[in-house]
Write a protein that holds these residues in place. Sequence first.
Motif, short mmCIF file in Angstrom:
data_model
loop_
_atom_site.label_atom_id
_atom_site.label_comp_id
_atom_site.label_asym_id
_atom_site.label_seq_id
_atom_site.Cartn_x
_atom_site.Cartn_y
_atom_site.Cartn_z
N ASN A 187 12.69 -0.50 40.20
CA ASN A 187 12.03 0.69 39.66
C ASN A 187 13.05 1.57 38.93
N THR A 188 14.20 1.80 39.58
CA THR A 188 15.28 2.56 38.94
C THR A 188 15.74 1.87 37.67
N ALA A 189 15.90 0.56 37.74
CA ALA A 189 16.37 -0.21 36.58
C ALA A 189 15.43 -0.03 35.39
N LEU A 190 14.16 -0.20 35.61
CA LEU A 190 13.21 -0.12 34.50
C LEU A 190 13.07 1.31 33.96
N TRP A 191 13.07 2.30 34.84
CA TRP A 191 12.92 3.67 34.38
C TRP A 191 14.15 4.15 33.59
N THR A 192 15.34 3.76 34.01
CA THR A 192 16.52 4.17 33.25
C THR A 192 16.55 3.50 31.88
N THR A 193 16.13 2.24 31.81
CA THR A 193 16.05 1.57 30.51
C THR A 193 15.04 2.27 29.61
N LEU A 194 13.89 2.57 30.17
CA LEU A 194 12.85 3.26 29.39
C LEU A 194 13.34 4.63 28.91
N LEU A 195 13.98 5.38 29.78
CA LEU A 195 14.47 6.71 29.41
C LEU A 195 15.53 6.62 28.32
N GLY A 196 16.47 5.65 28.46
CA GLY A 196 17.50 5.46 27.44
C GLY A 196 16.89 5.09 26.09
N LEU A 197 15.91 4.19 26.09
CA LEU A 197 15.26 3.80 24.84
C LEU A 197 14.48 4.95 24.22
N CYS A 198 13.80 5.74 25.04
CA CYS A 198 13.04 6.89 24.51
C CYS A 198 13.97 7.90 23.84
N PHE A 199 15.07 8.23 24.50
CA PHE A 199 16.03 9.16 23.89
C PHE A 199 16.57 8.59 22.57
N ALA A 200 16.89 7.29 22.57
CA ALA A 200 17.43 6.68 21.35
C ALA A 200 16.41 6.74 20.22
N ILE A 201 15.16 6.44 20.50
CA ILE A 201 14.13 6.43 19.46
C ILE A 201 13.90 7.83 18.91
N VAL A 202 13.75 8.80 19.79
CA VAL A 202 13.50 10.18 19.35
C VAL A 202 14.67 10.71 18.52
N LEU A 203 15.89 10.52 19.00
CA LEU A 203 17.06 11.02 18.27
C LEU A 203 17.25 10.29 16.95
N LYS A 204 16.94 9.00 16.90
CA LYS A 204 17.07 8.26 15.64
C LYS A 204 16.04 8.75 14.62
N ILE A 205 14.84 9.06 15.06
CA ILE A 205 13.82 9.61 14.15
C ILE A 205 14.27 10.96 13.61
N ILE A 206 14.79 11.81 14.49
CA ILE A 206 15.32 13.11 14.06
C ILE A 206 16.44 12.90 13.04
N ASP A 207 17.32 11.98 13.33
CA ASP A 207 18.44 11.69 12.42
C ASP A 207 17.94 11.22 11.05
N LEU A 208 16.96 10.37 11.03
CA LEU A 208 16.46 9.84 9.75
C LEU A 208 15.71 10.89 8.94
N LEU A 209 14.96 11.75 9.61
CA LEU A 209 14.12 12.71 8.90
C LEU A 209 14.88 13.91 8.35
N TRP A 210 15.90 14.37 9.05
CA TRP A 210 16.56 15.59 8.60
C TRP A 210 17.99 15.39 8.13
N PRO A 211 18.96 15.20 9.01
CA PRO A 211 20.33 15.12 8.49
C PRO A 211 20.55 13.93 7.58
N GLY A 212 19.93 12.80 7.87
CA GLY A 212 20.09 11.63 7.00
C GLY A 212 19.58 11.89 5.60
N LYS A 213 18.46 12.59 5.50
CA LYS A 213 17.89 12.94 4.20
C LYS A 213 18.79 13.94 3.47
N LEU A 214 19.31 14.92 4.19
CA LEU A 214 20.21 15.90 3.58
C LEU A 214 21.49 15.25 3.07
N VAL A 215 22.01 14.29 3.81
CA VAL A 215 23.21 13.59 3.37
C VAL A 215 22.95 12.87 2.05
#
Length: 192
Positions: free
Chosen positions: A130-158
């Motif tokens: 349970n710990t294994a799956l939830w930490t993987t899910l949490l890590g992937l969720c943070f990565a996806i959200v931050l990558k979308i933020i990166d692509l939409l704003w600072p990446g576009k400004l660059v």
Amino acid sequence: MITNDVITGVAYTIIGIFGIVDLIFLVKAIFELKKIYNNFEKEIKKSQIVYVERMNPTTGQMSRYDSRKVWYDIGKLNENKDDYNEVYAYYITASQFVSVFPLIGILGTVMGIVFGGTFDDIETLYQGLNTALWTTLLGLCFAIVLKIIDLLWPGKLVSLIDSEFDDAESIIYHQIAAGEAERERTLRWTNQ
């Protein structure tokens, strides 16, 4: 022995802290890049409407049109480029850090399985998985959200800032080339 609750708490805390810190870095990069981009219009890029009259060679009539003349303050352009390089290095670090989140999630997965128990105690093994799956899910969720933020704003400004620098360098090059051609014409005229 380390319990699953401790492993889960540590994994969630690590992912959460790194996620918030990286989000703060990306937001700071957004504001700094926006400031640099706005400097082009406010301080660096200058323009003026110039009225030009030309004779049409086929009709012999004069026609008048307006043209926009653009030039750049080279000193401020270089200052802005130095600022941009500094912020860009900071942004790249924050952007590349996004790829760490799935790895942290996998680390939580390994820790959950390794410290989760043995096949003799199914309940603790289940908690470890349970710990294994939830930490993987949490890590992937943070990565996806931050990558979308990166692509939409600072990446576009660059991309926009890089385009502005390319335009500025092209115009400056043409202005220098035109100035050299004019200087050569003047020299030829004075030497005759």
